[in-house]
Design a protein around this motif. Structure first.
Motif, PDB file in Angstrom:
ATOM      1  N   ALA A 173      65.739  52.097  21.014  1.00 49.08           N
ATOM      2  CA  ALA A 173      64.433  51.499  21.341  1.00 49.08           C
ATOM      3  C   ALA A 173      64.014  50.521  20.258  1.00 49.08           C
ATOM      4  O   ALA A 173      63.410  49.475  20.545  1.00 49.08           O
ATOM      5  CB  ALA A 173      63.383  52.596  21.515  1.00 49.08           C
ATOM      6  N   CYS A 174      64.319  50.845  18.990  1.00 51.85           N
ATOM      7  CA  CYS A 174      63.991  49.921  17.896  1.00 51.85           C
ATOM      8  C   CYS A 174      64.774  48.616  18.041  1.00 51.85           C
ATOM      9  O   CYS A 174      64.235  47.525  17.798  1.00 51.85           O
ATOM     10  CB  CYS A 174      64.305  50.559  16.538  1.00 51.85           C
ATOM     11  N   VAL A 175      66.046  48.722  18.428  1.00 58.06           N
ATOM     12  CA  VAL A 175      66.864  47.512  18.612  1.00 58.06           C
ATOM     13  C   VAL A 175      66.245  46.649  19.722  1.00 58.06           C
ATOM     14  O   VAL A 175      66.111  45.424  19.580  1.00 58.06           O
ATOM     15  CB  VAL A 175      68.327  47.883  18.936  1.00 58.06           C
ATOM     16  N   ALA A 176      65.811  47.301  20.805  1.00 57.51           N
ATOM     17  CA  ALA A 176      65.210  46.549  21.922  1.00 57.51           C
ATOM     18  C   ALA A 176      63.891  45.904  21.481  1.00 57.51           C
ATOM     19  O   ALA A 176      63.624  44.731  21.787  1.00 57.51           O
ATOM     20  CB  ALA A 176      64.973  47.494  23.108  1.00 57.51           C
ATOM     21  N   SER A 177      63.076  46.657  20.761  1.00 57.85           N
ATOM     22  CA  SER A 177      61.782  46.140  20.309  1.00 57.85           C
ATOM     23  C   SER A 177      61.971  44.958  19.362  1.00 57.85           C
ATOM     24  O   SER A 177      61.274  43.937  19.447  1.00 57.85           O
ATOM     25  CB  SER A 177      61.028  47.298  19.624  1.00 57.85           C
ATOM     26  N   ALA A 178      62.934  45.079  18.456  1.00 55.47           N
ATOM     27  CA  ALA A 178      63.188  44.008  17.488  1.00 55.47           C
ATOM     28  C   ALA A 178      63.725  42.764  18.182  1.00 55.47           C
ATOM     29  O   ALA A 178      63.381  41.633  17.810  1.00 55.47           O
ATOM     30  CB  ALA A 178      64.187  44.499  16.439  1.00 55.47           C
ATOM     31  N   THR A 179      64.542  42.964  19.192  1.00 57.66           N
ATOM     32  CA  THR A 179      65.095  41.833  19.932  1.00 57.66           C
ATOM     33  C   THR A 179      63.961  41.073  20.628  1.00 57.66           C
ATOM     34  O   THR A 179      63.917  39.838  20.619  1.00 57.66           O
ATOM     35  CB  THR A 179      66.151  42.337  20.944  1.00 57.66           C
ATOM     36  N   ALA A 180      63.009  41.818  21.191  1.00 55.63           N
ATOM     37  CA  ALA A 180      61.868  41.173  21.865  1.00 55.63           C
ATOM     38  C   ALA A 180      60.996  40.427  20.850  1.00 55.63           C
ATOM     39  O   ALA A 180      60.532  39.308  21.123  1.00 55.63           O
ATOM     40  CB  ALA A 180      61.044  42.228  22.605  1.00 55.63           C
ATOM     41  N   ALA A 181      60.784  41.024  19.682  1.00 61.58           N
ATOM     42  CA  ALA A 181      59.961  40.354  18.659  1.00 61.58           C
ATOM     43  C   ALA A 181      60.628  39.058  18.205  1.00 61.58           C
ATOM     44  O   ALA A 181      59.963  38.025  18.034  1.00 61.58           O
ATOM     45  CB  ALA A 181      59.761  41.299  17.467  1.00 61.58           C
ATOM     46  N   ALA A 182      61.945  39.104  18.020  1.00 60.46           N
ATOM     47  CA  ALA A 182      62.661  37.903  17.579  1.00 60.46           C
ATOM     48  C   ALA A 182      62.601  36.815  18.653  1.00 60.46           C
ATOM     49  O   ALA A 182      62.452  35.624  18.346  1.00 60.46           O
ATOM     50  CB  ALA A 182      64.121  38.259  17.263  1.00 60.46           C
ATOM     51  N   ARG A 183      62.672  37.242  19.911  1.00 57.58           N
ATOM     52  CA  ARG A 183      62.623  36.266  21.007  1.00 57.58           C
ATOM     53  C   ARG A 183      61.263  35.545  20.995  1.00 57.58           C
ATOM     54  O   ARG A 183      61.193  34.325  21.164  1.00 57.58           O
ATOM     55  CB  ARG A 183      62.834  37.001  22.335  1.00 57.58           C
ATOM     56  N   ARG A 184      60.185  36.305  20.743  1.00 55.34           N
ATOM     57  CA  ARG A 184      58.842  35.705  20.702  1.00 55.34           C
ATOM     58  C   ARG A 184      58.756  34.663  19.576  1.00 55.34           C
ATOM     59  O   ARG A 184      58.268  33.547  19.771  1.00 55.34           O
ATOM     60  CB  ARG A 184      57.837  36.832  20.472  1.00 55.34           C
ATOM     61  N   ILE A 185      59.272  35.030  18.404  1.00 54.06           N
ATOM     62  CA  ILE A 185      59.169  34.120  17.260  1.00 54.06           C
ATOM     63  C   ILE A 185      60.099  32.911  17.449  1.00 54.06           C
ATOM     64  O   ILE A 185      59.720  31.774  17.135  1.00 54.06           O
ATOM     65  CB  ILE A 185      59.513  34.874  15.952  1.00 54.06           C
ATOM     66  N   ALA A 186      61.290  33.168  17.985  1.00 47.91           N
ATOM     67  CA  ALA A 186      62.223  32.049  18.201  1.00 47.91           C
ATOM     68  C   ALA A 186      61.620  31.048  19.181  1.00 47.91           C
ATOM     69  O   ALA A 186      61.726  29.829  18.991  1.00 47.91           O
ATOM     70  CB  ALA A 186      63.566  32.580  18.716  1.00 47.91           C
ATOM     71  N   ALA A 187      60.953  31.567  20.223  1.00 51.69           N
ATOM     72  CA  ALA A 187      60.333  30.662  21.205  1.00 51.69           C
ATOM     73  C   ALA A 187      59.228  29.847  20.532  1.00 51.69           C
ATOM     74  O   ALA A 187      59.110  28.627  20.755  1.00 51.69           O
ATOM     75  CB  ALA A 187      59.761  31.473  22.370  1.00 51.69           C
ATOM     76  N   ALA A 188      58.423  30.502  19.685  1.00 49.67           N
ATOM     77  CA  ALA A 188      57.343  29.783  18.997  1.00 49.67           C
ATOM     78  C   ALA A 188      57.919  28.713  18.077  1.00 49.67           C
ATOM     79  O   ALA A 188      57.411  27.586  18.007  1.00 49.67           O
ATOM     80  CB  ALA A 188      56.486  30.766  18.198  1.00 49.67           C
ATOM     81  N   CYS A 189      59.008  29.042  17.378  1.00 44.88           N
ATOM     82  CA  CYS A 189      59.611  28.070  16.455  1.00 44.88           C
ATOM     83  C   CYS A 189      60.208  26.904  17.230  1.00 44.88           C
ATOM     84  O   CYS A 189      60.097  25.742  16.816  1.00 44.88           O
ATOM     85  CB  CYS A 189      60.696  28.759  15.611  1.00 44.88           C
ATOM     86  N   THR A 190      60.840  27.211  18.359  1.00 46.12           N
ATOM     87  CA  THR A 190      61.447  26.150  19.158  1.00 46.12           C
ATOM     88  C   THR A 190      60.357  25.232  19.714  1.00 46.12           C
ATOM     89  O   THR A 190      60.478  24.006  19.688  1.00 46.12           O
ATOM     90  CB  THR A 190      62.278  26.775  20.305  1.00 46.12           C
ATOM     91  N   ASP A 191      59.254  25.826  20.192  1.00 45.00           N
ATOM     92  CA  ASP A 191      58.121  25.022  20.683  1.00 45.00           C
ATOM     93  C   ASP A 191      57.574  24.139  19.578  1.00 45.00           C
ATOM     94  O   ASP A 191      57.315  22.954  19.781  1.00 45.00           O
ATOM     95  CB  ASP A 191      56.961  25.946  21.099  1.00 45.00           C
ATOM     96  N   ALA A 192      57.374  24.734  18.386  1.00 50.36           N
ATOM     97  CA  ALA A 192      56.798  23.983  17.267  1.00 50.36           C
ATOM     98  C   ALA A 192      57.704  22.823  16.900  1.00 50.36           C
ATOM     99  O   ALA A 192      57.235  21.710  16.637  1.00 50.36           O
ATOM    100  CB  ALA A 192      56.610  24.917  16.067  1.00 50.36           C
ATOM    101  N   ALA A 193      59.042  23.084  16.922  1.00 51.37           N
ATOM    102  CA  ALA A 193      59.979  22.019  16.557  1.00 51.37           C
ATOM    103  C   ALA A 193      59.932  20.899  17.593  1.00 51.37           C
ATOM    104  O   ALA A 193      59.930  19.710  17.260  1.00 51.37           O
ATOM    105  CB  ALA A 193      61.389  22.585  16.442  1.00 51.37           C
ATOM    106  N   SER A 194      59.851  21.275  18.897  1.00 52.37           N
ATOM    107  CA  SER A 194      59.913  20.244  19.926  1.00 52.37           C
ATOM    108  C   SER A 194      58.614  19.436  19.987  1.00 52.37           C
ATOM    109  O   SER A 194      58.613  18.287  20.402  1.00 52.37           O
ATOM    110  CB  SER A 194      60.238  20.857  21.294  1.00 52.37           C
TER     111      SER A 194
END
Ligand code: FAD
Length: 455
Positions: free
Chosen positions: A431-452
């Motif tokens: 469950a921790c692996v799943a939760s961490a994967t979701a958190a990283a996806r949220r931050i990666a999306a924010a970083c990608t948006d900010a970059a674009s």
């Protein structure tokens, strides 16, 4: 992009690894850990010269997350499974087979618990489907209230509590039905006419697939592989004490400024760090309590006469101090092959003070004496290691799912801030692996948006 991951347990390390995968080599990742080592509740040390896990030792093998992660990291050869022996329960001064075909110890009928439970309790379980039952869809309750009412208090003490004591270091009174047993709550919501019917509808079909997996050389191998392949800057011995909004990002004191942050800290620390940035989420996280436990790893002569079982769980109310014994050398074939036997003796349930009341010497003495009592064997350890886990496990109390929803709602609009950890959607490593994967996806999306958008 400069991203801070606060907390170097499995949740933080997986979040950092996923961010590296998503954002590539140019992302500046910093893992900030309060202790002098990574891994959090995952810790592997040499006992008798061989690696032994002093925290979590296994994971639910029917969930895909951990085997998939081991494959990704190139360490799938570490995956091992138990020998398939059954555990025992210690109740009323003797051992019984742990009932089969239960849901966290809640039986689906009287047959599996006959013997372990007295005749009145077995009759009560048999009669349960005929008694009037009402459940309000969406309701929550502690596990004790439901199970003791329908199946009797002895069912809780001898069948349910021993399992909840292992998973949450909790008891049926401290754990909520909806968060700990969501499928059972869903069956009740759908209109099950009795607890028996709800449990029967929820039990997975019988399967010969192993329930658990582990790493041959311990979780330390996974922690090292994550750290190496993420290649983040690691700041150890540094407790983050505040998180403040600054233009363009966050100030993470005492380390520096970052574009985005993942908080992978236990609930009370997360609550403190969110106090300024997301007060409603902070209040919800502050409502999640922690339970403390301790583990004594005994290294014993190989010929110690341990029973042919994977472990012994202790019913509540028994005059022992230990709550469970994992007969690791019986449970795991890779440990059976070693020159000495290993037994993990666990202490501490939510609300009791066993772990704080006993010194290390007392814990080892209690582990040795209680193991001798439940096995009938002469216990003469070659060596013993004590590992304490203060606040090591979150209590999923009634209302937990609402609290988690409030945390998530409180972070809405803060796309460059994410939380992950064992207090959210499951305490187990998968469950921790799943939760961490979701958190990283949220931050990666924010970083990608900010970059674009050039922000
Ligand atoms: C004794 C025990 C046995 C268990 N057995 C199993 C098992 O067999 N199988 C299973 O699946 N699960 C098991 N679990 C549960 C599982 O191990 C944990 O839920 C999981 O490892 C928690 O990972 P985490 O990263 O969310 O939290 P943690 O491991 O608690 O990591 C959080 C990290 O944050 C750090 N930190 C805290 N405050 C700060 C701060 N201010 N600044 C910087 N860093 C900070 C901490 O030092 C820690 O390293 C067990 C738990 C315990 C306690």
């Amino acid at each position: 992009m400069r991203i801070a991951v606060v907390g170097g347990g499995i949740s933080g390390l997986v979040a950092a690894y996923r961010l590296r995968q998503a954002l590539g080599a140019s992302a500046e990742l910093t893992v900030i850990e309060g202790r002098d080592r990574l891994g959090g509740v995952l810790r592997t040390e040499a006992v008798g010269g061989e690696p032994v896990d002093l925290g979590a030792e296994a994971f639910v093998g029917r969930r895909p997350e951990v085997p998939a992660l081991l494959r990704e990291l190139g360490i799938a050869d570490q995956l091992v499974h138990p020998a398939g022996l059954r555990p025992l329960v210690w109740a009323g001064g003797r051992t019984y087979r742990l009932p089969e075909r239960t849901l966290m110890g809640i039986p689906s009928g009287p047959d599996s618990v006959a013997g372990l439970l007295d005749a009145d309790t077995v009759a009560r379980i048999a009669d349960e489907p005929t008694r009037p039952f009402s459940w309000r869809p969406g309701a929550d309750t502690d596990v004790y209230s439901l199970v003791a009412d329908r199946f009797g208090a002895q069912t809780v003490a001898r069948s349910v509590d021993p399992l909840l004591g292992g998973v949450y270091a909790g008891t049926a009174r401290s754990i909520g039905l909806r968060a700990a047993l969501p499928a059972l709550a869903a069956a009740l919501d759908r209109g099950a006419t009795s607890l028996t019917a709800a449990v029967s509808a929820t039990l997975p079909p019988p399967s010969s697939a192993p329930v658990f997996g582990a790493l041959r050389d311990g979780y330390g191998v996974l922690i090292r592989a994550l750290a190496e392949q993420t290649a983040a800057t690691t700041v150890r011995d540094t407790g983050v004490d505040s998180l403040l909004r600054v233009p363009g990002g966050w100030r993470v004191d005492p380390v520096g400024e970052f574009d985005a942050v993942v908080l992978a800290t236990p609930a009370p620390v997360t609550a403190r760090l969110l106090a300024e940035a997301a007060p409603a989420a902070a209040r919800a996280a502050a409502g999640i309590e922690l339970s403390s436990s301790a583990l004594v790893v005994l290294e014993l002569p190989k010929d110690t006469a341990l029973p042919q079982n994977s472990g012994v769980l202790v019913a509540t109310g028994e005059p022992l101090r230990a709550k469970a014994f994992t007969l690791s050398s019986r449970k795991w074939p890779h440990l059976a092959a070693r020159d000495t036997a290993v037994v993990r003796v666990s202490f501490g349930r939510f609300g009791d003070d066993t772990t704080t009341a006993l010194s290390d010497t007392d814990l080892v003495a209690a582990a040795t004496a209680d193991l001798a009592t439940v096995t009938g064997a002469a216990i003469t350890p070659n060596s013993a290691v004590v590992q304490r886990w203060p606040g090591g496990l979150a209590q999923y109390a009634p209302g937990h799912t609402e609290r988690v929803a409030e945390i998530e709602a409180g972070l809405a609009g803060l796309d460059d801030l994410a939380v992950t950890g064992a207090y959210l959607n499951g305490v187990g490593v998968p469950a921790c692996v799943a939760s961490a994967t979701a958190a990283a996806r949220r931050i990666a999306a924010a970083c990608t948006d900010a970059a674009s958008t050039g922000r």
